[in-house]
Write a protein that holds these residues in place. Structure first.
Motif, mmCIF file in Angstrom:
data_model
loop_
_atom_site.group_PDB
_atom_site.id
_atom_site.type_symbol
_atom_site.label_atom_id
_atom_site.label_comp_id
_atom_site.label_asym_id
_atom_site.label_seq_id
_atom_site.Cartn_x
_atom_site.Cartn_y
_atom_site.Cartn_z
ATOM 1 N N UNK A 137 0.843 -1.200 0.000
ATOM 2 C CA UNK A 137 0.000 0.000 0.000
ATOM 3 C C UNK A 137 0.881 1.253 0.000
ATOM 4 N N UNK A 138 1.951 1.241 0.791
ATOM 5 C CA UNK A 138 2.883 2.378 0.793
ATOM 6 C C UNK A 138 3.441 2.614 -0.604
ATOM 7 N N UNK A 139 3.806 1.515 -1.289
ATOM 8 C CA UNK A 139 4.352 1.639 -2.640
ATOM 9 C C UNK A 139 3.313 2.219 -3.589
ATOM 10 N N UNK A 140 2.085 1.754 -3.484
ATOM 11 C CA UNK A 140 1.027 2.255 -4.366
ATOM 12 C C UNK A 140 0.754 3.733 -4.103
ATOM 13 N N UNK A 141 0.706 4.130 -2.834
ATOM 14 C CA UNK A 141 0.501 5.538 -2.497
ATOM 15 C C UNK A 141 1.641 6.385 -3.059
ATOM 16 N N UNK A 142 2.836 5.795 -3.088
ATOM 17 C CA UNK A 142 4.022 6.519 -3.553
ATOM 18 C C UNK A 142 4.144 6.554 -5.069
ATOM 19 N N UNK A 143 3.217 5.882 -5.775
ATOM 20 C CA UNK A 143 3.207 5.957 -7.230
ATOM 21 C C UNK A 143 3.528 4.677 -7.975
ATOM 22 N N UNK A 144 3.816 3.601 -7.280
ATOM 23 C CA UNK A 144 4.096 2.331 -7.955
ATOM 24 C C UNK A 144 2.808 1.739 -8.521
ATOM 25 N N UNK A 145 2.907 1.130 -9.678
ATOM 26 C CA UNK A 145 1.750 0.500 -10.316
ATOM 27 C C UNK A 145 1.874 -1.031 -10.347
ATOM 28 N N UNK A 146 3.094 -1.518 -10.185
ATOM 29 C CA UNK A 146 3.324 -2.967 -10.202
ATOM 30 C C UNK A 146 4.360 -3.318 -9.144
ATOM 31 N N UNK A 147 4.294 -4.551 -8.681
ATOM 32 C CA UNK A 147 5.252 -5.010 -7.686
ATOM 33 C C UNK A 147 5.887 -6.323 -8.142
ATOM 34 N N UNK A 148 7.089 -6.574 -7.651
ATOM 35 C CA UNK A 148 7.786 -7.809 -7.985
ATOM 36 C C UNK A 148 8.498 -8.332 -6.737
ATOM 37 N N UNK A 149 8.784 -9.605 -6.760
ATOM 38 C CA UNK A 149 9.546 -10.226 -5.679
ATOM 39 C C UNK A 149 10.190 -11.500 -6.191
ATOM 40 N N UNK A 150 11.097 -12.039 -5.414
ATOM 41 C CA UNK A 150 11.784 -13.278 -5.769
ATOM 42 C C UNK A 150 11.671 -14.241 -4.587
ATOM 43 N N UNK A 151 11.391 -15.511 -4.883
ATOM 44 C CA UNK A 151 11.198 -16.494 -3.823
ATOM 45 C C UNK A 151 11.686 -17.851 -4.300
ATOM 46 N N UNK A 152 12.332 -18.589 -3.398
ATOM 47 C CA UNK A 152 12.785 -19.938 -3.755
ATOM 48 C C UNK A 152 11.610 -20.791 -4.210
ATOM 49 N N UNK A 153 11.810 -21.510 -5.296
ATOM 50 C CA UNK A 153 10.719 -22.271 -5.898
ATOM 51 C C UNK A 153 10.206 -23.389 -4.999
#
Length: 269
Positions: free
Chosen positions: A223-239
């Motif tokens: 939510x902080x990222x979206x308020x700050x202007x981000x439109x998409x998010x990404x992450x990395x996680x062990x399969x």
């Protein structure tokens, strides 16, 4: 219906899928988790960090499917550089890696040993709380203390982590959850790079998982990222991290591509 930039982020679902997307996510990933030393051999990025053992900070990353000439010579050159840092040589294979190079590695006694899933979410449609239950901090030292405690990591890693986190150039939000008596419960780092927000260093105390704490802190970061202007998010996680994958999918993340690491069979990585 118009296709937005966030929609396009969700279109790459196979290992050899949307290469422009892979290039963009790799670029923001490098900026979000910067190595101490970065040099290029052609399009191969050679990343090394003497103070921290993270494979993402200590690997060779080929970034052009057509760049595999003189592979044996270049691998040996990289090996010597890694030896100078006291590190075993590791190659990180993304969809941008030349297939002939991977074939040569396999023929030379190399093997893949860990697979990581890269996931994306469209923040414009994600259902998130109306308020922030956790306010982002800019206190690097405190964040590291909480992260190391939650992960049960060696405290000797604190100086190296401080160097990495202070080297991040895009906007950062350090999110932590602590209990008055139980101490640190969870931590998450959110790095906003223009319209993309990356979730890194996410961890929940082992004895407090599956209690909603992870969902709570991740939702606050997104939510902080979206308020700050981000439109998409990404992450990395062990399969093979089934619990984390389930949590991310519940929040709205979907597979974009995966990468894996290669080492020589007698390596101690």
């Amino acid at each position: 219906m118009a296709i937005t930039g966030a929609d396009r982020l969700m279109q790459a679902t196979s290992f050899h899928g949307n290469l422009p997307l892979v290039r963009r996510l790799e670029a923001v990933g490098f900026r979000a988790w910067p190595a101490a030393s970065v040099v290029y051999d052609g399009s191969w990025q050679v990343r090394l960090t003497g103070g921290h053992p993270s494979k993402r900070l200590n690997c060779v990353v080929p970034l052009d499917p057509s760049d595999y000439h003189d592979a044996e010579v270049r691998i040996e050159k990289a090996r010597k550089r890694f030896e100078h840092y006291g590190r075993p040589l590791v190659v990180r294979e993304t969809p941008l890696a030349p297939q002939p190079l991977l074939g040569r590695l396999a023929q030379s006694g190399w093997e893949p040993f860990e697979t990581v899933q890269v996931m994306t979410a469209d923040l414009t449609v994600l259902e998130l709380p109306d308020t922030l239950d956790h306010i982002p901090s800019h206190d690097v030292g405190r964040f590291i203390d909480v992260l190391l405690a939650v992960q049960g990591d060696d405290l000797s890693l604190k100086p190296a982590l401080a160097e990495i986190l202070t080297a991040i150039r895009p906007a950062t939000g350090f999110f932590t959850s602590e209990h008055a008596t139980d101490g640190p419960l969870a931590a998450a780092l959110c790095v906003q790079d223009n319209d993309l927000a990356g979730i890194l260093s996410f961890a929940v105390l082992e004895g407090r998982r599956r209690q909603g704490i992870g969902t709570e802190i991740l939702s606050a970061a997104l939510r902080w990222a979206r308020i700050s202007g981000a439109r998409s998010s990404w992450l990395q996680v062990n399969a093979d991290n089934a619990a984390a994958l389930a949590l991310y999918r519940k929040l709205g993340f979907r597979n974009a591509y995966h990468y894996r690491y290669w080492r020589q069979k007698d390596s101690t990585v």
